[in-house]
Motif scaffolding. Structure first.
Motif, PDB file in Angstrom:
ATOM      1  N   VAL B 187       0.868  -1.180   0.000  1.00  0.00           N
ATOM      2  CA  VAL B 187       0.000   0.000   0.000  1.00  0.00           C
ATOM      3  C   VAL B 187       0.905   1.231   0.000  1.00  0.00           C
ATOM      4  CG1 VAL B 187      -2.110  -0.969   0.951  1.00  0.00           C
ATOM      5  CG2 VAL B 187      -0.295  -0.330   2.508  1.00  0.00           C
ATOM      6  N   ASP B 188       0.804   1.985  -1.080  1.00  0.00           N
ATOM      7  CA  ASP B 188       1.686   3.137  -1.292  1.00  0.00           C
ATOM      8  C   ASP B 188       3.151   2.766  -1.066  1.00  0.00           C
ATOM      9  OD1 ASP B 188      -0.308   4.885  -2.114  1.00  0.00           O
ATOM     10  OD2 ASP B 188      -0.782   5.504  -0.066  1.00  0.00           O
ATOM     11  N   GLY B 189       3.497   1.587  -1.531  1.00  0.00           N
ATOM     12  CA  GLY B 189       4.899   1.160  -1.492  1.00  0.00           C
ATOM     13  C   GLY B 189       5.311   0.455  -0.214  1.00  0.00           C
ATOM     14  N   GLU B 190       4.416   0.427   0.756  1.00  0.00           N
ATOM     15  CA  GLU B 190       4.704  -0.240   2.035  1.00  0.00           C
ATOM     16  C   GLU B 190       4.167  -1.667   1.971  1.00  0.00           C
ATOM     17  OE1 GLU B 190       6.238  -0.452   5.797  1.00  0.00           O
ATOM     18  OE2 GLU B 190       6.287   1.365   4.570  1.00  0.00           O
ATOM     19  N   PRO B 191       5.035  -2.676   2.001  1.00  0.00           N
ATOM     20  CA  PRO B 191       4.538  -4.055   1.847  1.00  0.00           C
ATOM     21  C   PRO B 191       3.638  -4.498   2.997  1.00  0.00           C
ATOM     22  CG  PRO B 191       6.883  -3.946   1.424  1.00  0.00           C
ATOM     23  CD  PRO B 191       6.501  -2.618   2.014  1.00  0.00           C
ATOM     24  N   ILE B 192       2.550  -5.160   2.640  1.00  0.00           N
ATOM     25  CA  ILE B 192       1.715  -5.846   3.635  1.00  0.00           C
ATOM     26  C   ILE B 192       2.260  -7.253   3.838  1.00  0.00           C
ATOM     27  CG2 ILE B 192      -0.563  -6.894   3.983  1.00  0.00           C
ATOM     28  CD1 ILE B 192      -1.786  -4.397   2.672  1.00  0.00           C
ATOM     29  N   ALA B 193       2.577  -7.907   2.751  1.00  0.00           N
ATOM     30  CA  ALA B 193       3.148  -9.259   2.809  1.00  0.00           C
ATOM     31  C   ALA B 193       3.675  -9.610   1.426  1.00  0.00           C
ATOM     32  CB  ALA B 193       2.087 -10.272   3.249  1.00  0.00           C
ATOM     33  N   ALA B 194       4.473 -10.659   1.381  1.00  0.00           N
ATOM     34  CA  ALA B 194       5.034 -11.109   0.103  1.00  0.00           C
ATOM     35  C   ALA B 194       5.054 -12.631   0.066  1.00  0.00           C
ATOM     36  CB  ALA B 194       6.447 -10.553  -0.078  1.00  0.00           C
ATOM     37  N   MET B 195       4.999 -13.147  -1.148  1.00  0.00           N
ATOM     38  CA  MET B 195       5.088 -14.603  -1.298  1.00  0.00           C
ATOM     39  C   MET B 195       5.899 -14.933  -2.546  1.00  0.00           C
ATOM     40  SD  MET B 195       1.291 -15.642  -2.697  1.00  0.00           S
ATOM     41  CE  MET B 195       0.581 -14.862  -4.171  1.00  0.00           C
ATOM     42  N   ALA B 196       6.504 -16.097  -2.496  1.00  0.00           N
ATOM     43  CA  ALA B 196       7.155 -16.632  -3.686  1.00  0.00           C
ATOM     44  C   ALA B 196       6.153 -17.563  -4.359  1.00  0.00           C
ATOM     45  CB  ALA B 196       8.409 -17.399  -3.300  1.00  0.00           C
ATOM     46  N   ARG B 197       6.118 -17.504  -5.688  1.00  0.00           N
ATOM     47  CA  ARG B 197       5.225 -18.373  -6.460  1.00  0.00           C
ATOM     48  C   ARG B 197       6.115 -19.282  -7.305  1.00  0.00           C
ATOM     49  NH1 ARG B 197       1.441 -13.616  -8.940  1.00  0.00           N
ATOM     50  NH2 ARG B 197       3.433 -13.097  -9.910  1.00  0.00           N
ATOM     51  N   SER B 198       6.060 -20.563  -7.016  1.00  0.00           N
ATOM     52  CA  SER B 198       6.989 -21.507  -7.644  1.00  0.00           C
ATOM     53  C   SER B 198       6.272 -22.485  -8.553  1.00  0.00           C
ATOM     54  CB  SER B 198       7.727 -22.311  -6.560  1.00  0.00           C
ATOM     55  OG  SER B 198       8.367 -21.436  -5.662  1.00  0.00           O
ATOM     56  N   SER B 199       6.929 -22.772  -9.658  1.00  0.00           N
ATOM     57  CA  SER B 199       6.368 -23.736 -10.594  1.00  0.00           C
ATOM     58  C   SER B 199       7.483 -24.276 -11.486  1.00  0.00           C
ATOM     59  CB  SER B 199       5.296 -23.060 -11.459  1.00  0.00           C
ATOM     60  OG  SER B 199       4.854 -23.945 -12.466  1.00  0.00           O
ATOM     61  N   GLU B 200       7.298 -25.480 -11.980  1.00  0.00           N
ATOM     62  CA  GLU B 200       8.251 -26.005 -12.959  1.00  0.00           C
ATOM     63  C   GLU B 200       7.986 -25.391 -14.327  1.00  0.00           C
ATOM     64  OE1 GLU B 200       8.220 -30.246 -12.889  1.00  0.00           O
ATOM     65  OE2 GLU B 200       8.830 -30.338 -10.790  1.00  0.00           O
ATOM     66  N   HIS B 201       6.778 -24.834 -14.507  1.00  0.00           N
ATOM     67  CA  HIS B 201       6.451 -24.151 -15.754  1.00  0.00           C
ATOM     68  C   HIS B 201       7.108 -22.771 -15.741  1.00  0.00           C
ATOM     69  CE1 HIS B 201       3.919 -22.387 -18.933  1.00  0.00           C
ATOM     70  NE2 HIS B 201       3.640 -23.647 -19.272  1.00  0.00           N
ATOM     71  N   TRP B 202       7.378 -22.217 -16.925  1.00  0.00           N
ATOM     72  CA  TRP B 202       8.026 -20.901 -16.938  1.00  0.00           C
ATOM     73  C   TRP B 202       7.094 -19.811 -16.424  1.00  0.00           C
ATOM     74  CZ3 TRP B 202       6.943 -16.528 -20.095  1.00  0.00           C
ATOM     75  CH2 TRP B 202       5.953 -16.735 -21.066  1.00  0.00           C
ATOM     76  N   LEU B 203       5.784 -20.052 -16.514  1.00  0.00           N
ATOM     77  CA  LEU B 203       4.824 -19.113 -15.930  1.00  0.00           C
ATOM     78  C   LEU B 203       4.588 -19.500 -14.479  1.00  0.00           C
ATOM     79  CD1 LEU B 203       2.226 -18.899 -18.835  1.00  0.00           C
ATOM     80  CD2 LEU B 203       3.826 -17.107 -18.128  1.00  0.00           C
TER      81      LEU B 203
END
Lengths: 54, 295
Positions: B187-203
């Protein structure tokens, strides 16, 4: 009991239903949009549009 | 203090449901505005928009989001995210230009308007490279181009079968990320939270079924999230980063960000934090209005 507009199966709906929400028919897999909640009215959900997203 | 919040929507996803629940539990008045049922008059707002302290744009369709937020501006109703932010984030070309102009590391990108010039852009990157639609989400219609023959086929399909926007060819270098990317809700550049999204697919979009896990942001990432947010005008945003070597590159910023997957992945009360920020925005809007009335 509300029925699926696609296949006619009885649907078990949760209590906090919200207009605009999508529910899946567990019998036929159809995506159904909640049009009204009291009483529940469902219609077949619109198809995915190309500009939908986040 | 209770506020009156309007939610622009055409579909209530789990994200909107989380927001609605949080707002109502805090005693706020909520008006759901189904944009499919509204007509927007250029000279005056409908009753729907009366007495709203803040409108939250949760439109699923980008086109509707852009126009509806523009009308909120015209009606003098504060809206998040702003139309200016939506306009930049909705379009990958504008998004990339804004990040580049702000000095935020972003993948090398070229835009071309014909198949021939697009092929030149593709060949300049070499293979693989990436073709993306300028408007779109959830990883749809993204193409990893592995060869010249694949490039020719994809370009012809886009030019022949696509909407006119598909004739704006957005060509990007392929970033060899380590099987994951990072989504930051800020929110306005202040992180609420973050996650990594992992996959064997390039997307690695969550919508494509990527696995998600909480991710701790380091100082560099925090700085980039702030800069990326500022670059698009701030607001409630999803900033997407990829790890590139020992640094990061920001590939896009999303303006009607989904957060259900993030809420599941982290210990933070994500909808609670979002509503904290919405309350602050509504209060600020109310204060501004009171000042105007006093003046």
């Amino acid at each position: 009991m509300t029925q699926c507009v696609e296949c006619g199966a009885d649907l078990s709906l949760h209590d906090d239903l919200e207009a605009g929400e999508i529910v899946d028919c567990t019998t036929c897999g159809a995506e159904l949009e909640v049009i009204d909640t009291e009483p529940p009215v469902l219609e077949r959900a619109p198809e995915l549009e190309e500009d939908w997203g986040e | 203090m209770s506020v009156h919040i309007g939610i622009l929507y055409s579909r209530i996803r789990r994200d909107e449901k989380l927001l609605l629940t949080e707002l109502r539990e805090r005693g706020h008045e909520v008006t759901k505005i189904d944009v499919r049922k509204e007509t927007f008059d250029i000279s005056e707002a409908s009753e729907t928009f009366a007495d709203l302290d803040l409108v939250v744009d949760r439109c699923l369709a980008t086109s509707r989001s852009l126009y509806a937020t523009k009308f909120c501006d015209a009606y003098g109703v504060p809206v998040v995210n702003s139309n200016e932010t939506a306009d930049i984030c909705a379009d990958k070309v504008k998004n990339s230009l804004a990040l580049e102009a702000a000095g935020v590391p972003t993948p090398a990108t070229k835009v071309a308007f014909t198949k021939e010039s697009a092929l030149e852009a593709i060949e300049s990157f070499g293979y693989p490279c990436v073709l993306k639609p300028v408007v779109g989400s959830w990883g749809r219609l993204m193409a990893k181009v592995d060869s010249r023959s694949a490039a020719e086929a994809i370009l012809e399909h886009k030019a022949t079968l696509g909407h006119y926007e598909h004739k704006v060819f957005y060509v990007q270098e392929f970033v060899d990320k380590p099987g994951r990317d990072i989504r930051v809700l800020a929110v306005d550049g202040e992180p609420i939270a973050a996650m990594a999204r992992s996959s064997e697919h390039w997307l690695t979009n969550a919508a494509k079924g990527a696995e998600t896990a909480a991710f701790d942001l380091d100082e560099e990432a925090l700085d980039l999230v702030q800069k990326a947010s500022d670059a698009v005008g701030g607001g409630l945003l999803g900033v997407d980063l990829m790890e590139a070597g020992d640094s990061y590159t920001v590939h896009e910023v999303n303006h009607t960000v989904e957060f259900k997957a993030l809420d599941d992945a982290v210990d933070v009360d994500v909808p609670g934090a979002v509503v904290d920020w919405l309350e602050a925005q509504a209060d600020a809007g109310t204060d501004d209005h009171e000042l105007e009335v006093t003046a």
